[in-house]
Design a protein around this motif. Structure first.
Motif, PDB file in Angstrom:
ATOM      1  N   ALA A   1      16.376   5.565  23.944  1.00 26.44           N
ATOM      2  CA  ALA A   1      15.361   4.770  23.256  1.00 26.44           C
ATOM      3  C   ALA A   1      13.979   5.381  23.430  1.00 26.44           C
ATOM      4  O   ALA A   1      13.163   5.388  22.505  1.00 26.44           O
TER       5      ALA A   1
ATOM      6  N   TRP B   1       7.443   9.494  10.968  1.00 20.71           N
ATOM      7  CA  TRP B   1       7.074   8.346  10.126  1.00 20.71           C
ATOM      8  C   TRP B   1       5.823   8.608   9.280  1.00 20.71           C
ATOM      9  O   TRP B   1       5.872   8.421   8.066  1.00 20.71           O
ATOM     10  N   PRO B   2       4.720   9.044   9.894  1.00 22.55           N
ATOM     11  CA  PRO B   2       3.520   9.240   9.074  1.00 22.55           C
ATOM     12  C   PRO B   2       3.781  10.193   7.914  1.00 22.55           C
ATOM     13  O   PRO B   2       3.349   9.942   6.790  1.00 22.55           O
TER      14      PRO B   2
ATOM     15  N   LEU C   1      18.059  -2.724  27.387  1.00 26.70           N
ATOM     16  CA  LEU C   1      19.037  -1.652  27.565  1.00 26.70           C
ATOM     17  C   LEU C   1      19.269  -1.356  29.034  1.00 26.70           C
ATOM     18  O   LEU C   1      20.329  -0.885  29.422  1.00 26.70           O
TER      19      LEU C   1
ATOM     20  N   LEU D   1       7.905   1.132  16.461  1.00 22.66           N
ATOM     21  CA  LEU D   1       8.103   1.430  17.874  1.00 22.66           C
ATOM     22  C   LEU D   1       8.238   0.171  18.715  1.00 22.66           C
ATOM     23  O   LEU D   1       9.189   0.022  19.471  1.00 22.66           O
TER      24      LEU D   1
ATOM     25  N   VAL E   1       9.713   9.068  15.938  1.00 23.54           N
ATOM     26  CA  VAL E   1       9.105   8.088  15.035  1.00 23.54           C
ATOM     27  C   VAL E   1       7.623   8.398  14.831  1.00 23.54           C
ATOM     28  O   VAL E   1       7.123   8.447  13.708  1.00 23.54           O
TER      29      VAL E   1
ATOM     30  N   VAL F   1      13.194   8.449  21.238  1.00 22.39           N
ATOM     31  CA  VAL F   1      12.969   8.191  19.817  1.00 22.39           C
ATOM     32  C   VAL F   1      11.464   8.138  19.521  1.00 22.39           C
ATOM     33  O   VAL F   1      11.036   8.426  18.403  1.00 22.39           O
ATOM     34  N   VAL F   2      10.685   7.803  20.548  1.00 25.53           N
ATOM     35  CA  VAL F   2       9.246   7.603  20.333  1.00 25.53           C
ATOM     36  C   VAL F   2       8.571   8.785  19.623  1.00 25.53           C
ATOM     37  O   VAL F   2       7.973   8.616  18.569  1.00 25.53           O
TER      38      VAL F   2
ATOM     39  N   LEU G   1      10.201   1.091  29.188  1.00 28.72           N
ATOM     40  CA  LEU G   1      10.062   0.663  27.802  1.00 28.72           C
ATOM     41  C   LEU G   1       8.979  -0.389  27.667  1.00 28.72           C
ATOM     42  O   LEU G   1       8.384  -0.555  26.615  1.00 28.72           O
TER      43      LEU G   1
ATOM     44  N   VAL H   1       4.050   2.665  11.944  1.00 29.83           N
ATOM     45  CA  VAL H   1       4.559   3.462  13.066  1.00 29.83           C
ATOM     46  C   VAL H   1       4.607   2.600  14.336  1.00 29.83           C
ATOM     47  O   VAL H   1       5.627   2.502  15.019  1.00 29.83           O
TER      48      VAL H   1
ATOM     49  N   ILE I   1      -0.317   3.065   7.631  1.00 28.11           N
ATOM     50  CA  ILE I   1       0.682   3.983   8.195  1.00 28.11           C
ATOM     51  C   ILE I   1       0.761   3.819   9.707  1.00 28.11           C
ATOM     52  O   ILE I   1       1.841   3.683  10.282  1.00 28.11           O
TER      53      ILE I   1
ATOM     54  N   GLU J   1       2.564   5.543 -10.388  1.00 26.02           N
ATOM     55  CA  GLU J   1       1.577   4.640 -10.970  1.00 26.02           C
ATOM     56  C   GLU J   1       0.695   5.388 -11.966  1.00 26.02           C
ATOM     57  O   GLU J   1       0.420   4.915 -13.067  1.00 26.02           O
TER      58      GLU J   1
ATOM     59  N   SER K   1       4.743   6.916  -4.905  1.00 26.02           N
ATOM     60  CA  SER K   1       4.486   5.678  -5.636  1.00 26.02           C
ATOM     61  C   SER K   1       3.139   5.740  -6.346  1.00 26.02           C
ATOM     62  O   SER K   1       2.966   5.206  -7.431  1.00 26.02           O
TER      63      SER K   1
ATOM     64  N   LEU L   1       6.001   8.382   5.345  1.00 31.82           N
ATOM     65  CA  LEU L   1       5.295   7.297   4.678  1.00 31.82           C
ATOM     66  C   LEU L   1       4.225   7.826   3.732  1.00 31.82           C
ATOM     67  O   LEU L   1       4.037   7.297   2.638  1.00 31.82           O
ATOM     68  N   THR L   2       3.536   8.904   4.152  1.00 35.26           N
ATOM     69  CA  THR L   2       2.544   9.484   3.257  1.00 35.26           C
ATOM     70  C   THR L   2       3.244  10.009   2.002  1.00 35.26           C
ATOM     71  O   THR L   2       2.755   9.861   0.885  1.00 35.26           O
TER      72      THR L   2
ATOM     73  N   ILE M   1       6.022   8.860   0.699  1.00 33.11           N
ATOM     74  CA  ILE M   1       6.380   7.712  -0.136  1.00 33.11           C
ATOM     75  C   ILE M   1       5.151   7.199  -0.875  1.00 33.11           C
ATOM     76  O   ILE M   1       5.198   6.903  -2.069  1.00 33.11           O
ATOM     77  N   TYR M   2       4.052   7.178  -0.139  1.00 32.73           N
ATOM     78  CA  TYR M   2       2.809   6.719  -0.765  1.00 32.73           C
ATOM     79  C   TYR M   2       2.461   7.612  -1.951  1.00 32.73           C
ATOM     80  O   TYR M   2       2.146   7.145  -3.044  1.00 32.73           O
TER      81      TYR M   2
ATOM     82  N   TYR N   1       0.808  -1.216   0.000  1.00 29.15           N
ATOM     83  CA  TYR N   1       0.000   0.000   0.000  1.00 29.15           C
ATOM     84  C   TYR N   1       0.844   1.271   0.000  1.00 29.15           C
ATOM     85  O   TYR N   1       0.415   2.298  -0.502  1.00 29.15           O
ATOM     86  N   LEU N   2       2.039   1.231   0.606  1.00 29.36           N
ATOM     87  CA  LEU N   2       2.816   2.467   0.689  1.00 29.36           C
ATOM     88  C   LEU N   2       3.865   2.555  -0.402  1.00 29.36           C
ATOM     89  O   LEU N   2       4.044   3.581  -1.039  1.00 29.36           O
TER      90      LEU N   2
END
Ligand code: SF4
Ligand code: SF4
Ligand code: SF4
Lengths: 390, 311
Positions: free
Chosen positions: B263, B274-275, A192, A182, B270, B266-267, A129, A178, A174, B289, B285, B278-279, B281-282, A77-78
């Protein structure tokens, strides 16, 4: 559907049914013991080894091997690899079942399973974590459920709801990526906090990265491997699209797995260099590390590449299985073998047979449910009424 | 050296312990933390300890733990190295060291870290570093995941594996109920050799330094717990290097929460980036197409018109 049931009632005593029933009965007996006599009666867990097989196998391995769901739906899809479309449903289903089983298995392991929602409803231990893992797994299970549910709705003939949910596909994909990024990485990051307990060859600040990257490898390999198995057992359920695309999926995913494995090899090497742990390679743990690096990372990277180049499908399939074994060994190593490596042998852990039996029981339940679903719902074929609707 | 009750009560008042039941576990936050000012601790001087197990007996008594298999007067248990369990929050081990005629004894219990790994690891905040110094545990929220046990670098927390329905994590409480009422911890009160000293952590460090200065031949020049894992409320003095009495010297000075800080941070990255990526990239692509389809159409049309012309 009715044909299956009537045939089933005639020849119930197939080897599959007999073995699964035996496993399930044993599992239920141990379940009873677990919840009446406590963890001590059925496990070899100790104060030194609070996490055993159920965490290392059921949780760490289970989540890694269920990565096929997000890897495939992201690819299709992506990244626009629509030619692999037929791989999505089986991968999402195994992902969903995988995560459901992980959560099910945790009910055996934690001391008071009915309190599993406490971290969300009572007090949020956001510095942990494990909190991140728990939150992501809970949310991702919901996402996978929503991704899977169109198949069930098609089966039930509920068109309106089904159309509504498929419109969410992009958002769900998406969100799934994500959440997977994570929690796949956080499973590694769990360790860790214990640099003094995990062997330095496996302990690294990059642990979360290792777990994430290897989950992609696991996901790709699982899709290849599952498609082989499913093709063997459920070929009669597959439609032409699925059969036509299958080879493309195997080659495409094999190629991707080869590349990611190569990358994984180098970042693992960087970890050794970063910690300046070269001299540890000469120890017995070092030997085990080399077995993993060469036998289960470098070798499959190479074999995948050869298989893709020569369009050698059997080689790719066997490599997929080999890679999966490698990932399983990696998770067991981090969770059990290299953990508490400094303790004397008398204080180390080896699973009780009942722990192993419960793990087998849980996998068996998964297979039975998988079989139930794919023989009824449109997983390996497109529902005639929804062709091209994806 | 042990502290008179009057003096102690004075401190309790000064530290406001009776009223301050620490609100938030600072120790489980992500900022470096030097310990609550005026919080308590215990100094264990191994050169004074004779391995009589009085502290074990007292601990068992004040915490109403089940009676041991062998009585506390039986010193033969010292032949084996033991650890804390769900039935004993403290144990004394014996170490015969080549450089000394007499053996050394070390008492183990929770070290009440300034920034406890257990508290940082718990996903329901069942552990709390209180302003008294004590790290306490709340069984009413504990899920029993045992991540705290994985996290503790001193291998202290134990679990009630044989409880079917209500297992708890068990460990020394620094006698939190007693010190909150101005009493000494059970083990400290029972020690006949004054090998255990209760007091404010800052003062204990001073006392320890003073002893090392006065008797340099008697001690190694290090206070274990002053910096280990970011510092602990329980402190130790020894006559031999600490590794010879089974204490790890490779733990470093980094408090546990810092190990996972990266660690955790990073949350949001990400979750935020990421969204978007990724959007993107979507979209790319998807666009590819569409272009591909358009070109395909164009080629088809061209081919069609050509074939028409040919006719
Ligand atoms: S010694 Fe272990 S149990 Fe005690 S406070 Fe420190 S981390 Fe927690
Ligand atoms: S076992 Fe209990 S106290 Fe320990 S980390 Fe899990 S929930 Fe927290
Ligand atoms: S402080 Fe209290 S709980 Fe801790 S070891 Fe001493 S007597 Fe036991």
């Amino acid at each position: 559907m009715s044909a299956t049931t009537s045939r089933g009632s005639q020849t119930w005593f197939t080897p599959f049914n007999v073995i699964t029933s035996a496993i399930i009965i044993v599992g239920l007996v141990i379940t009873f013991l677990r919840f009446t006599k406590g963890l001590g009666a059925v496990t070899h867990l100790s104060h030194d080894n609070p996490w055993g097989l159920w965490i290392s196998f059921d949780l760490l391995v289970g989540v890694a091997l269920a990565a096929g769901g997000y890897v495939t739906s992201a690819a299709v899809y992506l990244f626009g690899l629509r030619k692999y479309h037929s791989a999505v449903r089986p991968a999402v289903l195994t992902g969903f079942l995988g995560y459901a089983l992980v959560v099910f298995a945790l009910h055996y392991d934690v001391g008071r399973p009915w309190r599993l929602p406490y971290p969300f409803i009572m007090q949020q231990g956001t510095t942990s974590l494990l909190f991140e893992v728990a939150a992501c797994v809970a949310l991702y299970l919901t996402v996978l459920f929503l991704e899977f549910v169109p198949a069930a709705l098609e089966w039930l003939g509920l068109k309106r709801v089904r159309d509504l949910i498929t419109r969410l596909t992009l958002a769900l994909t998406i969100l799934g990526v994500v959440l997977s990024t994570l929690h796949q990485s956080s499973l590694g990051a769990l360790f860790l906090i214990a640099p003094s307990k995990l062997h330095p060859l496996w302990y690294s600040p990059y642990l979360p990265v290792y777990f994430f990257v290897s989950s992609i490898i696991a996901g790709l390999s699982m899709v290849i491997f599952e498609s082989t198995l499913s093709h063997h057992y459920f070929a009669d359920k597959m439609d032409q699209t699925h059969l036509d695309e299958k080879e493309g999926v195997t080659l495409g995913f094999g190629k991707a797995a080869s590349l990611v494995l190569a990358g994984y090899f180098f970042i693992k090497l960087m970890g050794v260099a970063g910690g300046d742990n070269w001299r540890l390679l000469g120890t017995s743990y070092g030997l085990w590390f080399l077995v993993e690096m060469i036998g289960f990372i470098a070798l499959p990277a190479f074999l995948y590449a050869v298989g893709v180049r020569n369009k050698d499908l059997p080689l790719i399939k066997w490599t997929a299985l080999w890679t999966i074994i490698g990932i399983v060994l990696n998770r067991l190593t981090v969770g059990l073998i290299a953990f508490n490596w400094q303790l004397p042998p008398s204080r180390r852990y080896f699973p009780h047979w009942m722990e192993i039996a419960i793990s087998i029981f849980i996998v068996t339940v998964g297979i039975v449910v998988f079989k139930f679903i794919v023989t009824r719902m449109p997983i390996f074929y497109e529902h005639p009424e929804y062709k091209d609707a994806h | 050296m042990s502290i008179s009750r009057r003096k102690f009560l004075g401190w309790v008042g000064a530290a406001g312990v009776g009223t301050v039941v620490a609100r938030s576990a600072h120790a489980s936050g992500n900022k470096h933390f030097e310990g609550y000012p005026g919080s308590f601790g215990v100094l264990h001087d191994m050169t004074r300890c004779v391995g009589c197990r009085s502290c074990e007996a007292a601990c068992n008594h004040v915490n109403s733990l089940p009676a041991p298999e062998q009585p506390f007067t039986d010193l033969s248990v010292l032949m084996q190295e033991r650890r804390t369990t769900e039935k004993s929050f403290t144990v004394v081990n014996k170490y015969s060291v080549a450089s000394r005629q007499t053996p050394l004894f070390r008492k183990i219990q929770c070290n009440h870290c300034l920034e406890p790994a257990c508290a940082s690891a718990c996903f329901v905040k069942a552990f709390q570093k209180t302003s008294t110094g004590a790290v306490i545990y709340d069984p009413s929220v504990c899920v029993g995941c045992r991540y705290c046990m994985i996290a503790c670098p001193f291998e202290i927390p134990a679990y009630e594996y044989n409880e079917a329905l209500s297992p708890r994590v068990m460990k020394c409480t620094l006698c939190y109920p007693r010190i909150s009422q101005g009493q000494l911890p059970g083990c400290v009160e029972a020690c006949p050799m004054e090998a255990l000293t209760f007091g404010k952590r800052e003062d204990l460090i001073e006392t320890a330094r003073e002893r090392i200065r006065q008797f340099p031949g008697r001690y190694v020049d290090h206070i274990y717990g002053e910096t280990e894992m970011g510092g602990t409320s329980w402190l130790y003095l020894s006559g031999v290097p600490f590794s010879q009495v089974g204490m790890r010297e490779d733990l470093g000075v980094t408090p546990a929460p810092e190990l996972t800080f990266g660690a955790l941070s990073v949350v949001p990255i990400v979750a935020g980036l990421w969204p978007v990526l990724l959007t993107g990239i979507y979209a790319i692509s998807k666009r590819k197409e569409i272009i591909f389809q358009q070109e395909l159409e164009a080629v088809k049309k061209a081919a069609q018109s050509r074939s028409k012309e040919e006719i």
